[in-house]
Design a protein around this motif. Structure first.
Motif, PDB file in Angstrom:
ATOM      1  N   THR A 137       0.833  -1.204   0.000  1.00  0.00           N
ATOM      2  CA  THR A 137       0.000   0.000   0.000  1.00  0.00           C
ATOM      3  C   THR A 137       0.868   1.254   0.000  1.00  0.00           C
ATOM      4  O   THR A 137       0.545   2.251  -0.661  1.00  0.00           O
ATOM      5  CB  THR A 137      -0.945   0.000   1.213  1.00  0.00           C
ATOM      6  OG1 THR A 137      -1.845  -1.101   1.118  1.00  0.00           O
ATOM      7  CG2 THR A 137      -1.756   1.286   1.287  1.00  0.00           C
ATOM      8  N   ARG A 138       1.970   1.204   0.742  1.00  0.00           N
ATOM      9  CA  ARG A 138       2.873   2.353   0.761  1.00  0.00           C
ATOM     10  C   ARG A 138       3.454   2.636  -0.624  1.00  0.00           C
ATOM     11  O   ARG A 138       3.697   3.786  -0.987  1.00  0.00           O
ATOM     12  CB  ARG A 138       4.022   2.102   1.742  1.00  0.00           C
ATOM     13  CG  ARG A 138       3.670   2.356   3.200  1.00  0.00           C
ATOM     14  CD  ARG A 138       4.861   2.037   4.096  1.00  0.00           C
ATOM     15  NE  ARG A 138       4.636   2.516   5.447  1.00  0.00           N
ATOM     16  CZ  ARG A 138       4.988   3.711   5.888  1.00  0.00           C
ATOM     17  NH1 ARG A 138       5.581   4.550   5.073  1.00  0.00           N
ATOM     18  NH2 ARG A 138       4.762   4.073   7.131  1.00  0.00           N
ATOM     19  N   LEU A 139       3.663   1.595  -1.409  1.00  0.00           N
ATOM     20  CA  LEU A 139       4.280   1.766  -2.730  1.00  0.00           C
ATOM     21  C   LEU A 139       3.276   2.088  -3.819  1.00  0.00           C
ATOM     22  O   LEU A 139       3.562   2.855  -4.732  1.00  0.00           O
ATOM     23  CB  LEU A 139       5.050   0.498  -3.110  1.00  0.00           C
ATOM     24  CG  LEU A 139       6.281   0.159  -2.265  1.00  0.00           C
ATOM     25  CD1 LEU A 139       6.851  -1.197  -2.681  1.00  0.00           C
ATOM     26  CD2 LEU A 139       7.342   1.245  -2.396  1.00  0.00           C
ATOM     27  N   THR A 140       2.080   1.469  -3.752  1.00  0.00           N
ATOM     28  CA  THR A 140       1.114   1.596  -4.854  1.00  0.00           C
ATOM     29  C   THR A 140      -0.155   2.348  -4.476  1.00  0.00           C
ATOM     30  O   THR A 140      -0.927   2.720  -5.358  1.00  0.00           O
ATOM     31  CB  THR A 140       0.721   0.204  -5.360  1.00  0.00           C
ATOM     32  OG1 THR A 140       0.013  -0.497  -4.319  1.00  0.00           O
ATOM     33  CG2 THR A 140       1.954  -0.606  -5.750  1.00  0.00           C
ATOM     34  N   GLY A 141      -0.420   2.515  -3.185  1.00  0.00           N
ATOM     35  CA  GLY A 141      -1.646   3.184  -2.750  1.00  0.00           C
ATOM     36  C   GLY A 141      -2.758   2.220  -2.401  1.00  0.00           C
ATOM     37  O   GLY A 141      -3.744   2.601  -1.750  1.00  0.00           O
ATOM     38  N   ASN A 193      10.077   0.968   6.692  1.00  0.00           N
ATOM     39  CA  ASN A 193       9.168   2.064   6.353  1.00  0.00           C
ATOM     40  C   ASN A 193       9.938   3.356   6.068  1.00  0.00           C
ATOM     41  O   ASN A 193       9.575   4.131   5.177  1.00  0.00           O
ATOM     42  CB  ASN A 193       8.160   2.292   7.477  1.00  0.00           C
ATOM     43  CG  ASN A 193       7.102   1.212   7.532  1.00  0.00           C
ATOM     44  OD1 ASN A 193       6.857   0.514   6.542  1.00  0.00           O
ATOM     45  ND2 ASN A 193       6.461   1.060   8.683  1.00  0.00           N
ATOM     46  N   ALA A 194      10.993   3.585   6.841  1.00  0.00           N
ATOM     47  CA  ALA A 194      11.821   4.771   6.596  1.00  0.00           C
ATOM     48  C   ALA A 194      12.475   4.685   5.224  1.00  0.00           C
ATOM     49  O   ALA A 194      12.574   5.688   4.490  1.00  0.00           O
ATOM     50  CB  ALA A 194      12.875   4.906   7.694  1.00  0.00           C
ATOM     51  N   ALA A 195      12.907   3.461   4.856  1.00  0.00           N
ATOM     52  CA  ALA A 195      13.515   3.269   3.535  1.00  0.00           C
ATOM     53  C   ALA A 195      12.489   3.510   2.431  1.00  0.00           C
ATOM     54  O   ALA A 195      12.803   4.127   1.394  1.00  0.00           O
ATOM     55  CB  ALA A 195      14.097   1.865   3.440  1.00  0.00           C
ATOM     56  N   ARG A 196      11.252   3.038   2.609  1.00  0.00           N
ATOM     57  CA  ARG A 196      10.217   3.258   1.595  1.00  0.00           C
ATOM     58  C   ARG A 196       9.896   4.734   1.449  1.00  0.00           C
ATOM     59  O   ARG A 196       9.677   5.237   0.340  1.00  0.00           O
ATOM     60  CB  ARG A 196       8.955   2.465   1.940  1.00  0.00           C
ATOM     61  CG  ARG A 196       9.094   0.979   1.753  1.00  0.00           C
ATOM     62  CD  ARG A 196       7.761   0.256   1.933  1.00  0.00           C
ATOM     63  NE  ARG A 196       7.955  -1.184   1.865  1.00  0.00           N
ATOM     64  CZ  ARG A 196       8.246  -1.955   2.907  1.00  0.00           C
ATOM     65  NH1 ARG A 196       8.354  -1.413   4.116  1.00  0.00           N
ATOM     66  NH2 ARG A 196       8.417  -3.245   2.754  1.00  0.00           N
ATOM     67  N   ASP A 197       9.842   5.449   2.593  1.00  0.00           N
ATOM     68  CA  ASP A 197       9.578   6.890   2.527  1.00  0.00           C
ATOM     69  C   ASP A 197      10.690   7.605   1.756  1.00  0.00           C
ATOM     70  O   ASP A 197      10.425   8.527   0.968  1.00  0.00           O
ATOM     71  CB  ASP A 197       9.458   7.462   3.944  1.00  0.00           C
ATOM     72  CG  ASP A 197       8.200   6.986   4.657  1.00  0.00           C
ATOM     73  OD1 ASP A 197       7.263   6.527   3.963  1.00  0.00           O
ATOM     74  OD2 ASP A 197       8.152   7.061   5.907  1.00  0.00           O
ATOM     75  N   GLU A 198      11.913   7.171   2.000  1.00  0.00           N
ATOM     76  CA  GLU A 198      13.049   7.757   1.281  1.00  0.00           C
ATOM     77  C   GLU A 198      12.949   7.472  -0.227  1.00  0.00           C
ATOM     78  O   GLU A 198      13.178   8.358  -1.063  1.00  0.00           O
ATOM     79  CB  GLU A 198      14.348   7.189   1.843  1.00  0.00           C
ATOM     80  CG  GLU A 198      15.613   7.774   1.224  1.00  0.00           C
ATOM     81  CD  GLU A 198      16.871   7.093   1.772  1.00  0.00           C
ATOM     82  OE1 GLU A 198      17.946   7.330   1.195  1.00  0.00           O
ATOM     83  OE2 GLU A 198      16.758   6.333   2.774  1.00  0.00           O
ATOM     84  N   TYR A 199      12.577   6.254  -0.543  1.00  0.00           N
ATOM     85  CA  TYR A 199      12.435   5.861  -1.949  1.00  0.00           C
ATOM     86  C   TYR A 199      11.327   6.663  -2.631  1.00  0.00           C
ATOM     87  O   TYR A 199      11.501   7.167  -3.761  1.00  0.00           O
ATOM     88  CB  TYR A 199      12.138   4.368  -2.036  1.00  0.00           C
ATOM     89  CG  TYR A 199      11.698   3.896  -3.397  1.00  0.00           C
ATOM     90  CD1 TYR A 199      12.625   3.682  -4.416  1.00  0.00           C
ATOM     91  CD2 TYR A 199      10.348   3.651  -3.671  1.00  0.00           C
ATOM     92  CE1 TYR A 199      12.232   3.262  -5.686  1.00  0.00           C
ATOM     93  CE2 TYR A 199       9.945   3.216  -4.930  1.00  0.00           C
ATOM     94  CZ  TYR A 199      10.881   3.026  -5.923  1.00  0.00           C
ATOM     95  OH  TYR A 199      10.478   2.599  -7.174  1.00  0.00           O
ATOM     96  N   LEU A 200      10.175   6.804  -1.957  1.00  0.00           N
ATOM     97  CA  LEU A 200       9.054   7.528  -2.536  1.00  0.00           C
ATOM     98  C   LEU A 200       9.354   9.017  -2.678  1.00  0.00           C
ATOM     99  O   LEU A 200       8.896   9.661  -3.632  1.00  0.00           O
ATOM    100  CB  LEU A 200       7.802   7.326  -1.681  1.00  0.00           C
ATOM    101  CG  LEU A 200       7.209   5.918  -1.689  1.00  0.00           C
ATOM    102  CD1 LEU A 200       6.083   5.800  -0.662  1.00  0.00           C
ATOM    103  CD2 LEU A 200       6.708   5.538  -3.086  1.00  0.00           C
ATOM    104  N   ALA A 201      10.149   9.554  -1.773  1.00  0.00           N
ATOM    105  CA  ALA A 201      10.527  10.963  -1.879  1.00  0.00           C
ATOM    106  C   ALA A 201      11.386  11.208  -3.113  1.00  0.00           C
ATOM    107  O   ALA A 201      11.319  12.275  -3.746  1.00  0.00           O
ATOM    108  CB  ALA A 201      11.264  11.387  -0.610  1.00  0.00           C
ATOM    109  N   GLU A 202      12.194  10.199  -3.469  1.00  0.00           N
ATOM    110  CA  GLU A 202      13.072  10.339  -4.640  1.00  0.00           C
ATOM    111  C   GLU A 202      12.378   9.953  -5.944  1.00  0.00           C
ATOM    112  O   GLU A 202      12.704  10.504  -7.005  1.00  0.00           O
ATOM    113  CB  GLU A 202      14.309   9.475  -4.465  1.00  0.00           C
ATOM    114  CG  GLU A 202      15.229   9.905  -3.334  1.00  0.00           C
ATOM    115  CD  GLU A 202      16.468   9.015  -3.243  1.00  0.00           C
ATOM    116  OE1 GLU A 202      16.662   8.160  -4.147  1.00  0.00           O
ATOM    117  OE2 GLU A 202      17.235   9.161  -2.272  1.00  0.00           O
ATOM    118  N   ASN A 203      11.407   9.022  -5.845  1.00  0.00           N
ATOM    119  CA  ASN A 203      10.818   8.474  -7.071  1.00  0.00           C
ATOM    120  C   ASN A 203       9.296   8.649  -7.141  1.00  0.00           C
ATOM    121  O   ASN A 203       8.657   8.032  -8.001  1.00  0.00           O
ATOM    122  CB  ASN A 203      11.148   6.988  -7.186  1.00  0.00           C
ATOM    123  CG  ASN A 203      12.641   6.739  -7.181  1.00  0.00           C
ATOM    124  OD1 ASN A 203      13.309   6.831  -8.225  1.00  0.00           O
ATOM    125  ND2 ASN A 203      13.193   6.392  -6.012  1.00  0.00           N
ATOM    126  N   GLY A 204       8.746   9.376  -6.190  1.00  0.00           N
ATOM    127  CA  GLY A 204       7.280   9.519  -6.161  1.00  0.00           C
ATOM    128  C   GLY A 204       6.778  10.401  -7.262  1.00  0.00           C
ATOM    129  O   GLY A 204       5.647  10.317  -7.677  1.00  0.00           O
TER     130      GLY A 204
END
Length: 290
Positions: free
Chosen positions: A198-202, A279-290
């Motif tokens: 859900t964090r990655l795709t919604g 979760n911190a890693a996913r947030d970092e990834y989404l900030a760069e690739n969102g």
């Protein structure tokens, strides 16, 4: 204050609903006052001692008569008081104690189970809302849980870590439906949410399928792997994030492979810490690739 004034005050304070009865009782009161006044004017007082006491003064006699007259008027007022003004005594105060509602503690049924569907429901309730100790109590001594165990002998610490890790990444189950294939095997489907997806795709909602087998003693002998059909967009999102996290945070990937890769050397950390780091890693990834 004369008699007429007294009557006016009492009449204002106590309205009289029956004028005829009022005049009758008033006439009786005036007659009693006249008699009393007459007796007072002719009353003689005998005193002891050398000095002769004179007759009482007219004022004293009128004061006594006035006092008696007021008493009579009060009696008239009380007799003619409207019944609606009667004050009933207040009912006794009753203290009511409301008992507290009994506390209900939800418990998961334990073995022996009579049907594989009953065992499956108990397992899934614990798997998504309970703890690993409760889950172990449902399994037979030689039971195998393929969703957690990949090889024997079973490592309790490793199983517990897998349990907590996966549970922290799943939402509650809904739409549970079990079909009994035989007297000891049930196939179940249910819907849950993969929070990391859900964090990655919604939207990480997915329907899972799993089989459960009972032994002759009513305990779970086998819990099958979870299966489902993943949407292609899920696969693409997870692959992209996997490549990024392997490059940026290889320590997290190595820890996950140690825990879910069949045992061996692994770092045992609380699941809450592991999930917080991912979760911190996913947030970092989404900030760069969102």
């Amino acid at each position: 204050m004369n008699a007429d004034s007294v009557f006016e005050i009492l009449q204002e304070a106590n309205p009289v609903p029956d004028p005829v009865r009022y005049r009758q009782m008033t006439t009786a009161g005036l007659a009693f006052l006249a008699t009393t006044k007459e007796r007072t004017l002719h009353m003689e007082t005998i005193t002891q001692g050398p000095e002769k006491q004179g007759p009482p003064t007219r004022r004293r006699g009128l004061a006594i008569a006035a006092a008696v007259f007021v008493v009579v008027l009060l009696g008239v007022a009380l007799a003619l008081r409207p019944t609606s003004e009667v004050i009933s005594p207040a009912p006794p105060t009753t203290v009511t104690t409301i008992p507290e509602a009994p506390t209900t503690v939800a418990t998961t049924p334990g073995p022996p189970f009579s049907t594989p569907a009953e065992a499956a429901e108990a397992y899934l309730n614990v798997r998504y809302t309970g703890n690993y100790g409760q889950l172990e109590s449902l399994m037979a001594t030689e039971g195998r849980d393929q969703s957690l165990t990949f090889e024997f002998p079973r490592d309790t610490a490793l199983m517990r870590l897998r349990f907590d890790w996966i549970q922290a990444l799943r939402g509650p189950i809904t739409d549970l439906e079990c079909v009994e294939l035989t007297s000891v095997i049930a196939s179940c489907s249910f819907t849950t949410e993969w929070l990391d997806v859900t964090r990655l795709t919604g939207d990480g909602t997915i329907t899972m399928n799993q089989k459960f087998t009972l032994d002759t003693e009513g305990r779970l002998l086998a819990v099958g792997e979870e299966t489902s059909t993943f949407a292609e967009e899920w696969r693409a999102a997870v692959r992209a994030f996997g490549g990024w996290v392997n490059e940026r945070h290889p320590d997290l990937v190595a820890e996950e492979e140690a825990v879910f890769g069949g045992g061996g050397d692994y770092v045992v950390r609380p699941a809450e810490e592991i999930i917080a780091d991912w979760n911190a890693a996913r947030d970092e990834y989404l900030a760069e690739n969102g």
